[in-house]
Scaffold this motif. Structure first.
Motif, short mmCIF file in Angstrom:
data_model
loop_
_atom_site.label_atom_id
_atom_site.label_comp_id
_atom_site.label_asym_id
_atom_site.label_seq_id
_atom_site.Cartn_x
_atom_site.Cartn_y
_atom_site.Cartn_z
N PHE A 108 0.75 -1.15 -0.04
CA PHE A 108 0.04 0.14 0.06
C PHE A 108 0.80 1.24 0.05
N TYR A 109 0.52 2.18 -0.84
CA TYR A 109 1.39 3.56 -1.00
C TYR A 109 0.00 4.50 -0.97
N THR A 110 0.53 5.64 -0.08
CA THR A 110 -0.78 6.73 0.21
C THR A 110 -0.66 7.54 -1.16
N GLU A 111 -1.60 8.18 -1.21
CA GLU A 111 -1.85 9.24 -2.13
C GLU A 111 -0.42 9.97 -2.49
N LYS A 112 -0.22 10.34 -1.37
CA LYS A 112 0.99 11.17 -1.14
C LYS A 112 2.43 10.70 -1.64
N MET A 113 2.60 9.48 -1.31
CA MET A 113 3.51 8.78 -1.69
C MET A 113 3.72 8.60 -3.30
N ILE A 114 2.51 8.28 -3.99
CA ILE A 114 2.40 8.14 -5.24
C ILE A 114 2.61 9.40 -5.91
N GLU A 115 2.20 10.42 -5.37
CA GLU A 115 2.52 12.05 -5.89
C GLU A 115 3.84 12.28 -5.97
N GLU A 116 4.68 12.01 -4.94
CA GLU A 116 5.95 12.31 -4.85
C GLU A 116 6.82 11.16 -5.87
N LYS A 117 6.46 10.22 -5.88
CA LYS A 117 7.09 9.29 -6.93
C LYS A 117 6.78 9.77 -8.48
N LEU A 118 5.51 10.17 -8.50
CA LEU A 118 5.25 10.74 -9.82
C LEU A 118 6.09 12.04 -10.34
N SER A 119 6.32 12.81 -9.08
CA SER A 119 7.13 14.26 -9.00
C SER A 119 8.42 13.97 -9.73
N ARG A 120 8.86 12.63 -9.27
CA ARG A 120 10.20 12.25 -9.84
C ARG A 120 10.34 12.17 -11.28
N TYR A 121 9.05 11.34 -11.68
CA TYR A 121 9.03 11.36 -13.12
C TYR A 121 9.05 12.70 -13.93
N ILE A 122 8.21 13.53 -13.16
CA ILE A 122 8.29 14.84 -13.95
C ILE A 122 9.76 15.47 -14.10
N ALA A 123 10.56 15.36 -12.84
CA ALA A 123 11.83 15.86 -13.07
C ALA A 123 12.68 14.88 -13.94
N LEU A 124 12.54 13.96 -14.11
CA LEU A 124 13.24 13.05 -14.99
C LEU A 124 12.70 13.60 -16.72
N TYR A 125 11.42 13.86 -16.90
CA TYR A 125 10.92 14.32 -17.92
C TYR A 125 11.70 15.46 -18.33
N GLU A 126 11.71 16.57 -17.44
CA GLU A 126 12.11 17.82 -17.58
C GLU A 126 13.69 17.66 -17.83
N SER A 127 14.37 16.89 -17.27
CA SER A 127 15.97 16.87 -17.44
C SER A 127 16.33 16.62 -18.55
N GLY A 128 15.53 16.07 -19.25
CA GLY A 128 15.97 15.71 -20.91
C GLY A 128 16.72 14.47 -21.05
N LEU A 129 17.02 13.88 -20.00
CA LEU A 129 18.09 12.71 -20.04
C LEU A 129 17.47 11.52 -21.13
N ILE A 130 16.04 11.41 -21.12
CA ILE A 130 15.39 10.44 -21.88
C ILE A 130 15.76 10.48 -23.32
N ALA A 131 15.67 11.87 -23.86
CA ALA A 131 16.23 12.10 -25.30
C ALA A 131 17.68 11.30 -25.63
N GLU A 132 18.54 11.18 -24.72
CA GLU A 132 19.74 10.50 -24.87
C GLU A 132 19.79 9.09 -25.00
N GLU A 133 18.48 8.56 -24.64
CA GLU A 133 18.54 6.91 -24.64
C GLU A 133 18.68 6.30 -26.14
N SER A 134 19.38 5.21 -26.11
CA SER A 134 19.52 4.56 -27.34
C SER A 134 18.42 4.05 -28.16
N TRP A 135 17.24 3.82 -27.51
CA TRP A 135 15.94 3.39 -27.97
C TRP A 135 15.10 4.16 -28.67
#
Length: 189
Positions: A95-122
């Motif tokens: 079980f994860y609380t709503e807050k824990m899931i929101e924090e996890k998804l906030s880290r995905y937003i940070a990954l999205y904004e970092s631009g690192l995904i653009a460098e992936e070989s796939w």
């Protein structure tokens, strides 16, 4: 041959599965060595279970357990490409609380904004694609916030695929009923 007989898998998936098993065993060995009664072991077993479910439905181009990015960014349970579509997998069997899931998804937003995904070989040529986030959990989380990427929730990978195939219901649904040869449409409430 033994792997094929034990798991009932096709030869083309054997190398990928063997690689995952090696990574899995190394990670479990590390976890067992570092922490007895660790919660990571059931978690890794769940990731393997999801992987087996996915390949039973169709081929997977890549499947990477716990890809690592910079500190403070998302830490997916796995990255995989299924039918030319990239996904980040989150197996939430505890079980994860709503807050824990929101924090996890906030880290995905940070990954999205970092631009690192653009460098992936796939990444496809001339285009940057951010993977869909697939949360596999028996709990459905209220994700009211808009995200710059798609987030899907389902109890299993098969459940996720089935949800894609179901037609979207309109706000009002109707029941079709035949009474004495006449057809009536009744609004469901």
């Amino acid at each position: 041959m033994l792997l094929k007989e034990m798991c009932g898998i096709k030869r083309k998936n054997a190398v990928l599965i063997f690689s995952i098993i090696i990574v899995f065993l190394c990670q479990v060995h590390f976890v067992v060595k570092s922490q007895k009664n660790s919660q990571k072991i059931p978690h890794y077993l769940e990731i393997v279970k999801v992987y087996k479910e996915i390949i039973s439905i169709g081929p997977v181009e890549q499947f990477i357990v716990e890809p690592k990015y910079r500190k403070g960014l998302a830490e997916p349970d796995a990255f995989f490409i299924y039918q030319r579509t990239p996904f980040f997998l989150e197996c939430q069997r505890t079980f994860y609380t709503e807050k824990m899931i929101e924090e996890k998804l906030s880290r995905y937003i940070a990954l999205y904004e970092s631009g690192l995904i653009a460098e992936e070989s796939w990444q496809p040529a001339g285009k940057v694609v951010f993977p869909y986030i697939l949360i596999l959990s028996d709990t459905r989380y209220a994700l009211d916030r808009p995200y710059p990427f798609r987030v899907f929730q389902a109890p299993s990978f098969l459940g996720f695929l089935r949800s894609l195939k179901q037609p979207q219901q309109s706000q009002s649904s109707y029941s079709d009923i035949k009474v004495a040869g006449a057809r009536l449409k009744l609004r469901d409430q």
